[in-house]
Design a protein around this motif. Structure first.
Motif, PDB file in Angstrom:
ATOM      1  N   ALA A 177     -13.204  -0.765  15.516  1.00 30.89           N
ATOM      2  CA  ALA A 177     -12.415  -1.910  15.065  1.00 30.89           C
ATOM      3  C   ALA A 177     -11.840  -1.604  13.687  1.00 30.89           C
ATOM      4  CB  ALA A 177     -13.267  -3.175  15.006  1.00 30.89           C
ATOM      5  N   SER A 178     -10.668  -2.157  13.426  1.00 28.49           N
ATOM      6  CA  SER A 178     -10.067  -2.018  12.098  1.00 28.49           C
ATOM      7  C   SER A 178      -9.215  -3.247  11.809  1.00 28.49           C
ATOM      8  CB  SER A 178      -9.205  -0.751  12.010  1.00 28.49           C
ATOM      9  OG  SER A 178      -8.083  -0.851  12.860  1.00 28.49           O
ATOM     10  N   ALA A 179      -9.006  -3.474  10.530  1.00 25.76           N
ATOM     11  CA  ALA A 179      -8.125  -4.552  10.064  1.00 25.76           C
ATOM     12  C   ALA A 179      -7.002  -3.895   9.280  1.00 25.76           C
ATOM     13  CB  ALA A 179      -8.892  -5.530   9.185  1.00 25.76           C
ATOM     14  N   THR A 180      -5.765  -4.253   9.608  1.00 23.07           N
ATOM     15  CA  THR A 180      -4.605  -3.688   8.919  1.00 23.07           C
ATOM     16  C   THR A 180      -3.834  -4.815   8.249  1.00 23.07           C
ATOM     17  OG1 THR A 180      -4.467  -1.914  10.550  1.00 23.07           O
ATOM     18  CG2 THR A 180      -2.532  -2.282   9.166  1.00 23.07           C
ATOM     19  N   PHE A 181      -3.748  -4.746   6.940  1.00 18.44           N
ATOM     20  CA  PHE A 181      -2.990  -5.717   6.152  1.00 18.44           C
ATOM     21  C   PHE A 181      -1.614  -5.126   5.859  1.00 18.44           C
ATOM     22  CE2 PHE A 181      -7.391  -6.677   5.248  1.00 18.44           C
ATOM     23  CZ  PHE A 181      -7.426  -8.060   5.174  1.00 18.44           C
ATOM     24  N   THR A 182      -0.577  -5.955   5.914  1.00 15.64           N
ATOM     25  CA  THR A 182       0.768  -5.508   5.569  1.00 15.64           C
ATOM     26  C   THR A 182       1.441  -6.529   4.676  1.00 15.64           C
ATOM     27  OG1 THR A 182       1.661  -6.481   7.590  1.00 15.64           O
ATOM     28  CG2 THR A 182       1.151  -4.133   7.667  1.00 15.64           C
ATOM     29  N   SER A 183       2.307  -6.022   3.840  1.00 16.62           N
ATOM     30  CA  SER A 183       3.116  -6.864   2.978  1.00 16.62           C
ATOM     31  C   SER A 183       4.557  -6.415   3.150  1.00 16.62           C
ATOM     32  CB  SER A 183       2.670  -6.698   1.522  1.00 16.62           C
ATOM     33  OG  SER A 183       3.485  -7.474   0.684  1.00 16.62           O
ATOM     34  N   ARG A 184       5.469  -7.339   3.306  1.00 13.92           N
ATOM     35  CA  ARG A 184       6.879  -7.015   3.550  1.00 13.92           C
ATOM     36  C   ARG A 184       7.765  -7.701   2.521  1.00 13.92           C
ATOM     37  NH1 ARG A 184       7.078  -5.268   9.059  1.00 13.92           N
ATOM     38  NH2 ARG A 184       5.137  -5.769  10.117  1.00 13.92           N
ATOM     39  N   VAL A 185       8.846  -7.022   2.169  1.00 12.85           N
ATOM     40  CA  VAL A 185       9.873  -7.625   1.321  1.00 12.85           C
ATOM     41  C   VAL A 185      11.221  -7.364   1.966  1.00 12.85           C
ATOM     42  CG1 VAL A 185       8.553  -7.402  -0.818  1.00 12.85           C
ATOM     43  CG2 VAL A 185      10.096  -5.575  -0.125  1.00 12.85           C
ATOM     44  N   ALA A 186      12.207  -8.161   1.633  1.00 11.35           N
ATOM     45  CA  ALA A 186      13.545  -7.998   2.194  1.00 11.35           C
ATOM     46  C   ALA A 186      14.126  -6.657   1.774  1.00 11.35           C
ATOM     47  CB  ALA A 186      14.443  -9.139   1.737  1.00 11.35           C
ATOM     48  N   SER A 187      14.884  -6.087   2.664  1.00 12.77           N
ATOM     49  CA  SER A 187      15.492  -4.794   2.393  1.00 12.77           C
ATOM     50  C   SER A 187      16.565  -4.925   1.323  1.00 12.77           C
ATOM     51  CB  SER A 187      16.123  -4.244   3.681  1.00 12.77           C
ATOM     52  OG  SER A 187      16.853  -3.082   3.408  1.00 12.77           O
ATOM     53  N   ASN A 188      16.661  -3.916   0.458  1.00 10.27           N
ATOM     54  CA  ASN A 188      17.707  -3.936  -0.567  1.00 10.27           C
ATOM     55  C   ASN A 188      19.025  -3.385  -0.042  1.00 10.27           C
ATOM     56  OD1 ASN A 188      17.119  -1.257  -0.376  1.00 10.27           O
ATOM     57  ND2 ASN A 188      16.397  -1.018  -2.481  1.00 10.27           N
ATOM     58  N   ARG A 189      19.096  -3.120   1.255  1.00  8.81           N
ATOM     59  CA  ARG A 189      20.323  -2.602   1.864  1.00  8.81           C
ATOM     60  C   ARG A 189      21.239  -3.720   2.341  1.00  8.81           C
ATOM     61  NH1 ARG A 189      17.596   2.009   5.604  1.00  8.81           N
ATOM     62  NH2 ARG A 189      16.609   3.144   3.917  1.00  8.81           N
ATOM     63  N   GLY A 190      20.819  -4.943   2.158  1.00  6.74           N
ATOM     64  CA  GLY A 190      21.671  -6.070   2.542  1.00  6.74           C
ATOM     65  C   GLY A 190      21.488  -6.521   3.977  1.00  6.74           C
ATOM     66  N   THR A 191      20.611  -5.877   4.719  1.00  8.00           N
ATOM     67  CA  THR A 191      20.383  -6.317   6.089  1.00  8.00           C
ATOM     68  C   THR A 191      19.296  -7.387   6.090  1.00  8.00           C
ATOM     69  OG1 THR A 191      18.659  -4.690   6.504  1.00  8.00           O
ATOM     70  CG2 THR A 191      20.931  -4.014   6.968  1.00  8.00           C
ATOM     71  N   ASP A 193      13.259  -6.642   7.569  1.00 11.68           N
ATOM     72  CA  ASP A 193      12.224  -6.433   6.558  1.00 11.68           C
ATOM     73  C   ASP A 193      11.788  -4.980   6.591  1.00 11.68           C
ATOM     74  OD1 ASP A 193      12.201  -9.077   5.888  1.00 11.68           O
ATOM     75  OD2 ASP A 193      10.465  -9.585   7.116  1.00 11.68           O
ATOM     76  N   ARG A 194      11.234  -4.527   5.510  1.00 10.52           N
ATOM     77  CA  ARG A 194      10.616  -3.207   5.516  1.00 10.52           C
ATOM     78  C   ARG A 194       9.216  -3.352   4.946  1.00 10.52           C
ATOM     79  NH1 ARG A 194      13.753  -0.570   0.415  1.00 10.52           N
ATOM     80  NH2 ARG A 194      12.695  -1.878  -1.083  1.00 10.52           N
ATOM     81  N   VAL A 195       8.332  -2.527   5.394  1.00 11.95           N
ATOM     82  CA  VAL A 195       6.951  -2.597   4.929  1.00 11.95           C
ATOM     83  C   VAL A 195       6.860  -1.936   3.572  1.00 11.95           C
ATOM     84  CG1 VAL A 195       4.598  -1.864   5.388  1.00 11.95           C
ATOM     85  CG2 VAL A 195       6.044  -2.627   7.265  1.00 11.95           C
ATOM     86  N   GLU A 196       6.374  -2.659   2.618  1.00 11.71           N
ATOM     87  CA  GLU A 196       6.187  -2.128   1.273  1.00 11.71           C
ATOM     88  C   GLU A 196       4.762  -1.626   1.071  1.00 11.71           C
ATOM     89  OE1 GLU A 196       8.282  -1.787  -1.523  1.00 11.71           O
ATOM     90  OE2 GLU A 196       9.756  -2.048   0.067  1.00 11.71           O
ATOM     91  N   ARG A 197       3.803  -2.270   1.728  1.00 12.37           N
ATOM     92  CA  ARG A 197       2.410  -1.974   1.470  1.00 12.37           C
ATOM     93  C   ARG A 197       1.604  -2.158   2.757  1.00 12.37           C
ATOM     94  NH1 ARG A 197       1.240  -6.169  -1.950  1.00 12.37           N
ATOM     95  NH2 ARG A 197       2.615  -5.234  -3.457  1.00 12.37           N
ATOM     96  N   THR A 198       0.758  -1.182   3.065  1.00  5.57           N
ATOM     97  CA  THR A 198      -0.128  -1.283   4.226  1.00  5.57           C
ATOM     98  C   THR A 198      -1.519  -0.833   3.816  1.00  5.57           C
ATOM     99  OG1 THR A 198       1.681  -0.781   5.760  1.00  5.57           O
ATOM    100  CG2 THR A 198      -0.545  -0.494   6.586  1.00  5.57           C
ATOM    101  N   ASP A 214       0.803 -10.210   3.327  1.00  3.64           N
ATOM    102  CA  ASP A 214       1.382 -11.344   4.046  1.00  3.64           C
ATOM    103  C   ASP A 214       0.834 -11.500   5.460  1.00  3.64           C
ATOM    104  OD1 ASP A 214       3.139 -11.758   1.862  1.00  3.64           O
ATOM    105  OD2 ASP A 214       4.476 -10.214   2.655  1.00  3.64           O
ATOM    106  N   GLU A 215       0.405 -10.396   6.069  1.00  2.00           N
ATOM    107  CA  GLU A 215      -0.036 -10.422   7.459  1.00  2.00           C
ATOM    108  C   GLU A 215      -1.265  -9.545   7.630  1.00  2.00           C
ATOM    109  OE1 GLU A 215       3.284  -8.823   9.570  1.00  2.00           O
ATOM    110  OE2 GLU A 215       4.520 -10.593   9.278  1.00  2.00           O
ATOM    111  N   VAL A 216      -2.008  -9.828   8.694  1.00  2.00           N
ATOM    112  CA  VAL A 216      -3.146  -8.983   9.052  1.00  2.00           C
ATOM    113  C   VAL A 216      -3.191  -8.881  10.572  1.00  2.00           C
ATOM    114  CG1 VAL A 216      -4.849 -10.870   9.125  1.00  2.00           C
ATOM    115  CG2 VAL A 216      -5.606  -8.533   8.651  1.00  2.00           C
ATOM    116  N   SER A 217      -3.567  -7.703  11.059  1.00  2.00           N
ATOM    117  CA  SER A 217      -3.795  -7.522  12.484  1.00  2.00           C
ATOM    118  C   SER A 217      -5.139  -6.843  12.676  1.00  2.00           C
ATOM    119  CB  SER A 217      -2.681  -6.685  13.119  1.00  2.00           C
ATOM    120  OG  SER A 217      -2.648  -5.388  12.556  1.00  2.00           O
TER     121      SER A 217
END
Length: 185
Positions: free
Chosen positions: A27-41, A44-49, A108-111
């Protein structure tokens, strides 16, 4: 106009998920944090896992316990947002000294990834609490019989779970009906 062979709603195979959650070999827990892309789209892109492997028996049982709690809440019609999921999992990991105090606030999220003793696997999160079935890819298109054989063993268990009386399905008859109704139009 789309032609649907079955209702668009999927029947959840709760028994299968219960089997996976009944014990965890890994078993494992994966935390992720996302911020809006600076490319204007809008993507989201993952900044931290951060992935934490749950090693001993007590730690491994945390993932199925949390997964089961999420599943029970969902079945009872209660919703839990992603932030609440992060708080719940990070509090358990802090208690086991696997995560520093308040470190979960950075995400922001966990799986939760769980592999059962029978080598069945699933990854669940608050917003994706459902069973995902994958099938092997083949060269060329497999027959309808191939797909039917993959679900035949579980089909009646799911129907019984929802209180449905289901007669035996003849895959050859289904194949003939599909050929007559779809192909040629």
């Amino acid at each position: 106009m789309p032609r649907l062979l079955f209702d668009a709603n999927q029947a959840a195979d709760n028994t299968f998920l219960d089997e996976i959650l009944s014990g965890a070999k890994f078993a494992s827990a994966t935390f992720t944090s996302r911020v809006a892309s600076n490319r204007g789209t809008k993507a989201d892109r993952v900044e931290r896992t951060l992935k934490i492997s749950l090693v001993d028996e007590n730690q491994r049982q945390m993932a199925p316990t949390v997964g089961r709690n999420w599943m029970i809440r969902k079945r009872n019609g209660h919703s839990t947002n992603a932030r609440d999921g992060v708080t719940e999992v990070s509090a358990l990991l802090e208690h086991e000294q696997l995560l520093a105090a308040d470190a979960g606030n950075r995400y922001d999220e966990v799986s939760l990834s769980i592999k059962s003793e029978s080598n069945e696997t699933t990854t669940i999160a608050i917003d994706t609490l459902r069973d995902v079935f994958t099938y092997p890819v083949s060269d060329g298109e497999p027959s309808i019989h191939y797909y039917y054989e993959k679900v035949d063993g579980r089909l009646y268990a799911i129907a019984m779970q929802d209180g449905l009386d289901l007669n035996r399905i003849d895959p050859y008859e289904v194949h003939e009906c599909l050929n007559a109704s779809i192909f040629g139009h």
